[in-house]
Write a protein that holds these residues in place. Structure first.
Motif, mmCIF file in Angstrom:
data_model
loop_
_atom_site.group_PDB
_atom_site.id
_atom_site.type_symbol
_atom_site.label_atom_id
_atom_site.label_comp_id
_atom_site.label_asym_id
_atom_site.label_seq_id
_atom_site.Cartn_x
_atom_site.Cartn_y
_atom_site.Cartn_z
ATOM 1 N N ARG A 296 3.304 -8.308 11.963
ATOM 2 C CA ARG A 296 1.960 -7.969 11.509
ATOM 3 C C ARG A 296 1.084 -9.217 11.427
ATOM 4 N N GLU A 297 1.652 -10.287 10.875
ATOM 5 C CA GLU A 297 0.932 -11.556 10.787
ATOM 6 C C GLU A 297 1.883 -12.665 11.199
ATOM 7 N N LEU A 298 1.390 -13.569 12.011
ATOM 8 C CA LEU A 298 2.209 -14.702 12.421
ATOM 9 C C LEU A 298 2.154 -15.784 11.346
ATOM 10 N N GLU B 17 1.881 -19.274 9.433
ATOM 11 C CA GLU B 17 1.262 -20.583 9.702
ATOM 12 C C GLU B 17 2.366 -21.622 9.820
ATOM 13 N N HIS C 175 -3.013 -14.450 18.982
ATOM 14 C CA HIS C 175 -2.302 -13.489 19.831
ATOM 15 C C HIS C 175 -3.158 -12.254 20.058
ATOM 16 N N GLU D 50 -8.866 -17.947 19.051
ATOM 17 C CA GLU D 50 -9.322 -16.564 18.991
ATOM 18 C C GLU D 50 -10.374 -16.305 20.062
#
Length: 835
Positions: free
Chosen positions: A460-462, A464, A472, A664
């Motif tokens: 769900r979240e990469l 840090e 991504h 992004e």
């Protein structure tokens, strides 16, 4: 009737006309007193052989034959004689004997003529019987066309005024022949169709080219609300000299046949256009588009809210409906009706509510006093009443015994109301569309389940990480193709390193998503064991082979499942050395972009896809400058839009070569340049910008293998932590380092020991030696003198483990950046651990 009546064109020629026929005169005793040249031509008798003889002598009596034909001849002769004796005229066919003895059939007309002296004579007009019969048949046909033909007939003068119509056309126009004679078509037809009909008739008059079975809509002035369709044929009339007399038009009412043919064509078109995809919205829009304007002027398609969400259809019609599609040729209708996507209730008084409740089609007029429940609000209702909607059909959408929604059709622009045949056609539409909608709903349900599973299996979240900055994109496949098995991952490793992973499982659907989840879990497990990239792929290959074996049935048959296979790219980046180690299994190589925009695709050893088994994988090592961009992706990114692989790679290189953008922004640019709205295959894109740990964050020493190594390690650790401002962690860190160095000295085989400290998000302590013997954590008993060292290490660190290298092993630990109070509590806990 005169066969040459003016205005009717050339008709059948009368064989009894004086210029065509033979003639003779009989006195009151039946003797021949007059004989024409044509009579001599027909029978071969000259006048001198006929005059003064009785006419009966020349009749063929047929006594020698005695057959039925002769009997009929005698009967005809007797009838003719009897009619003449009664002073009646007579006409018919009699057999006559030719001068050469042959039997000749002639047609006769006999009329009594009173002379001036009151004597009576008989005037005979004679013609060949075959010509008489043909003339009588032609007269019968002409009479039938005007009196008994079911096809309308009108005869027009050169100015297109009407000279005569038959009874069928009189019934069609609802005007008598006398009322319509001398008038033009426009006197009983209205609308633009009138000009078309007159133009075509004028063309027939001018060119002589006939008009054959041309269908034409028309409206009668006495019934303007009912559109009829007629089949028109026309030809030009000419006299013997070629003069134009006018035009004759044959008109057949083919309204029912035309509407049936149009309905059949519309149904065939609906079969081809409805259900082209497995998308609920698209299917309902196709239904609305097919029905307008050929069947209705406005259409709305509403589904039960549960169906619109892709859930199971409710067995009872209750609750909300969602408007899925609206189409209208009346622009104002779109302003007063509920719009696409709106969710609402139908008032119980509406035909729609009754249709949902009873699940039965409804055909009824729309009252001009329609209350507000037909539309969104009273104001819109008043505007809606001005649209002139006059007829309504509501049909339930049912499939496999379940109610899905309803189809509503209005007529306002077209004056004729709906008929029962229109209702039947609407029901056919609804039945076919409902099945397509239910298929789309079921597919949507399965697709959503697969997509939910896939998204739950993806990160769900990469996290840090100090080693890289990441961004991504993941785009699922087009719904018609199904969910795929693409995945990506960023996995923190020991020593401040990071693993970057992309993979692609063969196939689509739940099976591919589930396989992807198992492979992703396996990658995390293998990464936790600190395997090298080529070793990770080796173990993944073994796992895929086992998964394939599980799919094979014991009897050797087919399970119907997809083939298990996958590709994978696994990379490990170390921010302390700026080195990146990569290995790939049938996957596309990454793209590397330096900080100045230079793009390259490294030449990596291409291993086989996962699942082939038995083939080796090789790793390659790259040195990346700080700020380098590493792009990992699946094949759906560069093979979209039907482009070949080289073209896709070139486009990707071009987009990535533009420096100065954030990750992004780069992801968005790649998506816009390479991907359609709905890619045919899943797409995974992982961008990582490398970072480098500053030299002051890393300290490393080589310690000799001697008894003082542990003390030396504690001293170096204390001094370094003091320089880093981490004095409060010194005691715990010295304890951990001392234990690790002592174990390396005791079991390392007498070779030097390397100690490395890394200050990152945690304090990393690493001790390396040339031994491949792994430390083993065990819980010592109270009576044991040793065995508590690794237990203490595990208690005072967040994580610890061992990774193997070509030269030996490294035991590493991660300590949280603790406060001074936490350091003192660790010191106080040691006596308790020692008992």
């Amino acid at each position: 009737m005169d066969a040459r009546a003016p205005g009717l064109g050339e008709g059948p020629e009368d064989p009894f006309a004086l210029h065509n026929s033979a003639s003779a005169v009989l006195d009151d005793h039946g003797r021949v007193v007059g004989w024409s040249e044509r009579a001599q031509e027909h029978l071969g008798y000259p006048p001198e052989e006929v005059l003064g003889r009785t006419a009966v002598e020349f009749l063929f009596d047929g006594d020698a034959d005695g057959d039925d034909a002769c009997a009929r001849d005698r009967e005809a002769v007797m009838d003719a004689v009897a009619a003449c004796l009664r002073d009646r005229g007579w006409s018919g066919v009699l057999p006559v004997r030719h001068r050469n003895g042959q039997r000749v059939e002639l047609g006769f007309r006999a009329r009594a003529v009173i002379r001036a002296d009151s004597a009576r004579e008989w005037f005979l007009v004679v013609a060949p019987a075959e010509e008489v019969r043909q003339w009588e048949a032609d007269r019968s046909v002409l009479d039938g066309l005007f009196r008994r033909s079911p096809i309308g007939l009108s005869v027009h003068a050169p100015d297109l005024s009407i000279l005569r119509i038959n009874r069928a056309l009189a019934r069609f126009t609802q005007l008598s022949a006398a009322e319509i004679r001398g008038r033009r078509i426009g006197d009983f037809l209205i609308g633009p169709d009138l000009e078309t009909i007159e133009t075509r008739l004028q063309r027939v008059l001018e060119t002589g080219q006939p008009l054959i079975f041309t269908e034409q809509p028309c409206r009668l002035r006495i019934d303007p609300g009912n559109e009829r369709v007629v089949s028109v044929s026309a030809f030009r009339m000419e006299d013997p000299s070629g003069g134009i007399l006018g035009v004759t038009q044959l008109v057949e009412d083919v309204t029912d046949r035309y509407r049936a043919r149009r309905r059949l064509a519309l149904l065939n078109r609906a079969s081809a256009r409805i259900g082209t995809t497995l998308d609920l919205g698209q299917t309902t829009r196709e239904l609305a588009d097919v029905a307008v304007p050929d069947l209705a002027d406005a259409v709305s398609v509403d589904l039960l809210e549960s169906v619109a969400r892709g859930e199971d259809a409710a067995e009872e019609a209750s609750g909300l409906v969602r408007r899925m599609a609206v189409h209208s040729v009346v622009a104002q209708a779109l302003q007063v009706m509920y719009s696409t996507g709106e969710v609402f209730h139908f008032d119980p008084r509406t035909p729609q509510a009754r249709c949902l409740a009873g699940q039965q089609p409804i055909l009824e007029p729309v009252l001009q006093s329609s209350p507000a429940w037909y539309f969104k609000d009273p104001e819109r209702t008043q505007r809606a009443l001005g649209l002139g909607a006059h007829s309504l059909i509501v049909v339930p959408l049912t499939a496999r015994g379940l109610l899905l929604g309803l189809l509503s059709l209005w007529r306002a622009k077209r004056p004729e109301p709906f008929e029962e045949d229109d209702l039947t056609l609407a029901e056919e539409f609804a039945a076919r569309a409902a099945l397509c909608i239910d298929n789309a709903r079921r597919y949507t349900q399965q697709h959503q389940a697969a997509l939910t599973l896939q998204r739950s299996l993806l990160p769900r979240e990469l996290p840090e990480h100090s080693a890289v900055e990441v961004a991504h994109r993941y785009l699922p496949a087009d719904p018609a193709t199904g969910v795929g098995g693409d995945w990506f991952d960023v996995i923190p490793l020991s020593g401040a390193r990071v693993a970057l992973v992309v993979g692609d499982v063969v196939g689509h659907g739940l099976h591919a998503a589930a396989t992807m989840g198992r492979l992703r879990t396996a990658v995390h497990t293998l990464a936790g064991l600190d395997y090298a990239p080529d070793e990770v792929l080796f173990h993944l290959d073994d796992l895929v082979n086992r998964l394939a074996d599980e799919q094979e049935p014991a009897d050797g048959g087919s399970t119907g499942e997809q083939i298990v296979g996958a590709t994978c790219l696994y990379a490990v980046y170390d921010p302390t050395t700026r080195r990146c180690t990569l290995a790939r299994a049938g996957h596309l190589p990454p793209v590397v972009v330096t900080s100045d925009g230079t793009v390259s695709v490294p030449d990596l050893p291409e291993g086989p896809p996962l699942g082939l088994g038995g083939l080796p994988f090789e790793s390659a090592e790259l040195e990346l400058a700080e700020g380098s961009l590493l792009a990992l992706y699946t094949d759906g990114l560069v093979e979209a839009r039907g482009q070949d692989l080289d073209e896709g790679l070139e486009r990707l290189r071009e987009v990535l070569s533009r420096p100065g953008r954030s990750l992004e922004e780069t992801c968005t640019a790649v998506q816009a340049a390479l991907l359609p709205d709905h890619p045919p295959d899943d797409v995974a894109l992982l961008l990582a910008r490398t970072r480098v740990l500053a030299p002051e964050q890393v300290a490393s020493w080589e310690l000799p293998a001697e008894p003082t190594a542990a003390a030396r390690a504690r001293h170096l650790t204390e001094a370094t932590l003091t320089r880093w401002g981490l004095e409060e962690m010194a005691f715990t860190a010295e304890l951990v380092v001392s234990e690790l160095v002592t174990n390396a000295y005791r079991y390392g085989g007498g070779t030097p020991v390397t100690l490395r400290l890394i200050r990152d998000r945690s304090l990393i302590c690493e001790v390396s030696d040339s031994s491949s013997t792994a430390p083993h954590l065990r819980r010592a008993r109270i009576t044991d003198e040793g065995g508590r060292g690794l237990f203490l290490v595990a208690q005072f660190t967040d994580r610890w483990g061992t990774r193997y290298t070509r030269d030996g092993k490294t035991v590493w630990t991660e300590l949280p950046l603790a406060t001074a109070a936490e350091g003192h509590s660790a010191a106080a806990a040691i006596p308790a651990l020692n008992g």
